[in-house]
Design a protein around this motif. Structure first.
Motif, PDB file in Angstrom:
ATOM      1  N   VAL A  55     -92.390  47.918 -52.039  1.00 12.35           N
ATOM      2  CA  VAL A  55     -93.803  48.089 -51.690  1.00 12.35           C
ATOM      3  C   VAL A  55     -93.885  48.792 -50.340  1.00 12.35           C
ATOM      4  O   VAL A  55     -93.184  48.429 -49.396  1.00 12.35           O
ATOM      5  CB  VAL A  55     -94.548  46.738 -51.616  1.00 12.35           C
ATOM      6  CG1 VAL A  55     -95.994  46.931 -51.154  1.00 12.35           C
ATOM      7  CG2 VAL A  55     -94.528  46.042 -52.974  1.00 12.35           C
ATOM      8  N   ALA A  56     -94.748  49.798 -50.277  1.00 15.48           N
ATOM      9  CA  ALA A  56     -94.985  50.519 -49.020  1.00 15.48           C
ATOM     10  C   ALA A  56     -96.461  50.891 -48.952  1.00 15.48           C
ATOM     11  O   ALA A  56     -97.207  50.723 -49.919  1.00 15.48           O
ATOM     12  CB  ALA A  56     -94.105  51.768 -48.936  1.00 15.48           C
ATOM     13  N   ASP A  57     -96.860  51.408 -47.831  1.00 16.63           N
ATOM     14  CA  ASP A  57     -98.248  51.835 -47.676  1.00 16.63           C
ATOM     15  C   ASP A  57     -98.483  53.218 -48.292  1.00 16.63           C
ATOM     16  O   ASP A  57     -99.614  53.648 -48.428  1.00 16.63           O
ATOM     17  CB  ASP A  57     -98.675  51.803 -46.202  1.00 16.63           C
ATOM     18  CG  ASP A  57     -97.761  52.604 -45.300  1.00 16.63           C
ATOM     19  OD1 ASP A  57     -96.590  52.871 -45.678  1.00 16.63           O
ATOM     20  OD2 ASP A  57     -98.201  52.962 -44.188  1.00 16.63           O
ATOM     21  N   ARG A  58     -97.412  53.904 -48.680  1.00 25.32           N
ATOM     22  CA  ARG A  58     -97.474  55.199 -49.362  1.00 25.32           C
ATOM     23  C   ARG A  58     -96.056  55.566 -49.775  1.00 25.32           C
ATOM     24  O   ARG A  58     -95.097  54.926 -49.342  1.00 25.32           O
ATOM     25  CB  ARG A  58     -98.059  56.273 -48.449  1.00 25.32           C
ATOM     26  CG  ARG A  58     -97.181  56.572 -47.258  1.00 25.32           C
ATOM     27  CD  ARG A  58     -97.854  57.513 -46.243  1.00 25.32           C
ATOM     28  NE  ARG A  58     -96.959  57.802 -45.161  1.00 25.32           N
ATOM     29  CZ  ARG A  58     -96.633  56.962 -44.177  1.00 25.32           C
ATOM     30  NH1 ARG A  58     -97.169  55.758 -44.144  1.00 25.32           N
ATOM     31  NH2 ARG A  58     -95.786  57.319 -43.243  1.00 25.32           N
ATOM     32  N   ILE A  59     -95.901  56.577 -50.615  1.00 24.42           N
ATOM     33  CA  ILE A  59     -94.564  57.078 -50.934  1.00 24.42           C
ATOM     34  C   ILE A  59     -93.975  57.613 -49.626  1.00 24.42           C
ATOM     35  O   ILE A  59     -94.669  58.266 -48.846  1.00 24.42           O
ATOM     36  CB  ILE A  59     -94.630  58.171 -52.014  1.00 24.42           C
ATOM     37  CG1 ILE A  59     -95.205  57.567 -53.303  1.00 24.42           C
ATOM     38  CG2 ILE A  59     -93.258  58.780 -52.262  1.00 24.42           C
ATOM     39  CD1 ILE A  59     -95.476  58.582 -54.388  1.00 24.42           C
ATOM     40  N   ASP A  60     -92.684  57.333 -49.375  1.00 25.06           N
ATOM     41  CA  ASP A  60     -92.041  57.619 -48.082  1.00 25.06           C
ATOM     42  C   ASP A  60     -92.732  56.846 -46.970  1.00 25.06           C
ATOM     43  O   ASP A  60     -92.858  57.321 -45.846  1.00 25.06           O
ATOM     44  CB  ASP A  60     -92.039  59.126 -47.756  1.00 25.06           C
ATOM     45  CG  ASP A  60     -91.059  59.889 -48.614  1.00 25.06           C
ATOM     46  OD1 ASP A  60     -90.054  59.293 -49.037  1.00 25.06           O
ATOM     47  OD2 ASP A  60     -91.296  61.085 -48.856  1.00 25.06           O
ATOM     48  N   GLY A  61     -93.161  55.639 -47.310  1.00 26.26           N
ATOM     49  CA  GLY A  61     -93.945  54.841 -46.381  1.00 26.26           C
ATOM     50  C   GLY A  61     -93.139  53.861 -45.572  1.00 26.26           C
ATOM     51  O   GLY A  61     -91.916  53.939 -45.468  1.00 26.26           O
TER      52      GLY A  61
END
Length: 178
Positions: free
Chosen positions: A82-88
């Motif tokens: 889980v991230a805040d965006r791709i490449d996050g």
């Protein structure tokens, strides 16, 4: 007298601990792995990142092996990124992720809270560090809904609350049961 009382107390505690340790007669627990997986998410380093409302991931499970599972004891278990965006960034969780189980018109929504224990939260590119999150469905899979099915599909669609990106692959979902 004190030595005798202490010895008796120690023996009683040891006996209680032995009674609490499961033996060979303990309940069986198992995991059902997906037999197939597809996604139209963004592929990066072996993970399909589902983020936008046009992206999804789908798993197929053979559920005939779950016939011996206890009613109300089959749960969707998720291991994802889980991230805040791709490449996050790192340390982000995703609450209320909805997975839909279906077969022959029968459907059930399974809600999962993906908890990420990593700290600190970092909103730059963490290069994959601190993105692992885990969770399970808040309610069990109701196998009785899928009585006439040998397989079910489980699907998740983007976009997600808090504008999260979720990295998934075939091994990200299992059905845990007892």
């Amino acid at each position: 007298m004190k030595t005798f009382a202490f010895g008796s107390l120690a023996a009683a505690c040891a006996a209680a601990l032995v009674a609490l340790v499961p033996g060979s007669a303990s309940a069986a627990v198992g995991v059902n792995n997906a037999s197939a997986f597809t996604s139209n998410g963004t592929l990066k380093d072996g993970w399909y990142w589902v983020h936008q409302d046009t992206e999804s991931a789908t798993w197929t499970f053979n559920i005939t092996s779950l016939a011996s599972a206890k009613p109300g004891k089959v749960y969707l278990v998720v291991d994802a990124l889980v991230a805040d965006r791709i490449d996050g960034g790192s340390g982000f969780s995703a609450r209320g992720v909805r997975f839909t189980a279906s077969c022959n018109g029968a459907r059930q929504t399974l809600t999962v809270h993906l908890q990420n224990p990593f700290r600190p939260e970092y909103d730059g590119n963490s290069l994959g560090i601190g993105q692992t999150a885990y969770g399970h469905s808040t309610s069990p899979l109701r196998l009785s809904r899928f009585d006439n099915c040998s397989q079910i599909t489980i699907r998740v669609d983007g976009s997600f609350r808090q504008d999260r990106a979720i990295g998934l692959k075939q091994s990200s979902l299992v059905l845990g049961y007892s």
